[in-house]
Write a protein that holds these residues in place. Sequence first.
Motif, PDB file in Angstrom:
ATOM      1  N   ARG A 172       0.897  -1.257   0.060  1.00 57.85           N
ATOM      2  CA  ARG A 172       0.033   0.077  -0.143  1.00 57.85           C
ATOM      3  C   ARG A 172       1.120   1.155   0.048  1.00 57.85           C
ATOM      4  O   ARG A 172       1.796   1.359   0.818  1.00 57.85           O
ATOM      5  N   GLY A 173       0.535   2.085  -0.819  1.00 59.20           N
ATOM      6  CA  GLY A 173       1.360   3.463  -1.100  1.00 59.20           C
ATOM      7  C   GLY A 173       2.297   3.484  -1.902  1.00 59.20           C
ATOM      8  O   GLY A 173       3.029   4.300  -2.440  1.00 59.20           O
ATOM      9  N   ASP A 174       2.617   2.289  -2.556  1.00 64.64           N
ATOM     10  CA  ASP A 174       3.915   2.296  -3.606  1.00 64.64           C
ATOM     11  C   ASP A 174       3.017   2.663  -5.140  1.00 64.64           C
ATOM     12  O   ASP A 174       1.873   2.739  -5.352  1.00 64.64           O
ATOM     13  N   VAL A 175       3.865   3.477  -5.754  1.00 58.02           N
ATOM     14  CA  VAL A 175       3.724   4.051  -6.899  1.00 58.02           C
ATOM     15  C   VAL A 175       4.615   3.267  -8.293  1.00 58.02           C
ATOM     16  O   VAL A 175       5.651   3.096  -8.121  1.00 58.02           O
ATOM     17  N   ILE A 176       3.807   2.583  -9.038  1.00 54.54           N
ATOM     18  CA  ILE A 176       4.602   2.041 -10.224  1.00 54.54           C
ATOM     19  C   ILE A 176       4.227   3.036 -11.370  1.00 54.54           C
ATOM     20  O   ILE A 176       3.414   3.258 -12.019  1.00 54.54           O
ATOM     21  N   GLY A 177       5.568   3.403 -11.855  1.00 54.88           N
ATOM     22  CA  GLY A 177       5.630   4.270 -12.737  1.00 54.88           C
ATOM     23  C   GLY A 177       5.965   5.760 -12.429  1.00 54.88           C
ATOM     24  O   GLY A 177       6.343   5.790 -11.159  1.00 54.88           O
TER      25      GLY A 177
ATOM     26  N   GLU B  40      -0.838   7.601 -16.261  1.00 56.36           N
ATOM     27  CA  GLU B  40       0.654   7.067 -16.588  1.00 56.36           C
ATOM     28  C   GLU B  40       1.140   6.185 -15.672  1.00 56.36           C
ATOM     29  O   GLU B  40       2.448   5.769 -15.747  1.00 56.36           O
ATOM     30  N   ALA B  41       0.738   6.073 -14.454  1.00 55.89           N
ATOM     31  CA  ALA B  41       1.265   5.074 -13.515  1.00 55.89           C
ATOM     32  C   ALA B  41       0.237   4.304 -12.579  1.00 55.89           C
ATOM     33  O   ALA B  41      -0.840   4.620 -12.806  1.00 55.89           O
TER      34      ALA B  41
ATOM     35  N   ILE C  30       1.975  11.853  -4.387  1.00 56.79           N
ATOM     36  CA  ILE C  30       2.349  10.784  -3.517  1.00 56.79           C
ATOM     37  C   ILE C  30       3.912  10.840  -3.221  1.00 56.79           C
ATOM     38  O   ILE C  30       4.103  10.690  -1.836  1.00 56.79           O
ATOM     39  N   ARG C  31       4.676  10.697  -4.015  1.00 52.08           N
ATOM     40  CA  ARG C  31       6.102  10.627  -3.711  1.00 52.08           C
ATOM     41  C   ARG C  31       6.542  11.842  -2.714  1.00 52.08           C
ATOM     42  O   ARG C  31       7.434  11.711  -1.993  1.00 52.08           O
ATOM     43  N   GLN C  32       5.877  13.036  -3.145  1.00 52.10           N
ATOM     44  CA  GLN C  32       6.462  14.438  -2.119  1.00 52.10           C
ATOM     45  C   GLN C  32       5.960  14.313  -1.036  1.00 52.10           C
ATOM     46  O   GLN C  32       6.163  14.864  -0.081  1.00 52.10           O
ATOM     47  N   THR C  33       4.441  14.038  -0.573  1.00 57.58           N
ATOM     48  CA  THR C  33       3.529  14.286   0.470  1.00 57.58           C
ATOM     49  C   THR C  33       3.250  13.086   1.136  1.00 57.58           C
ATOM     50  O   THR C  33       2.927  13.183   2.289  1.00 57.58           O
TER      51      THR C  33
END
Length: 97
Positions: A11-16, A28-29, A69-72
């Motif tokens: 949970r919370g991972d981003v692919i792309g 796109e992700a 998501i990556r920043q916050t």
Amino acid sequence: MALDSRNAFVRGDVIGPYGPIFDDSNLEALYVTIPGYFPDSFDAFKVDDKKTIIMAWLIPITSKEAEFIRQTGWEEFENKLEELNPDLIDLKRESII
């Protein structure tokens, strides 16, 4: 990717992002989260005393959402999802960021 790295997505991972996932779409992700449209009993399946399969929902997201998501953090993104309630199965939806 998960098999190659031998690490499950959580949970919370981003692919792309890796460019448009669908024609005529700005998604796109993929964002990994719990299966929100299903009952809580769908979240996990106990295979035996030592193994449990955790289900995940891969939500198509925009590159702006991936960066957010990556920043916050994923918690803030999920708060925005709850607040704005976008149609997450609309493959042509606009970014919520």
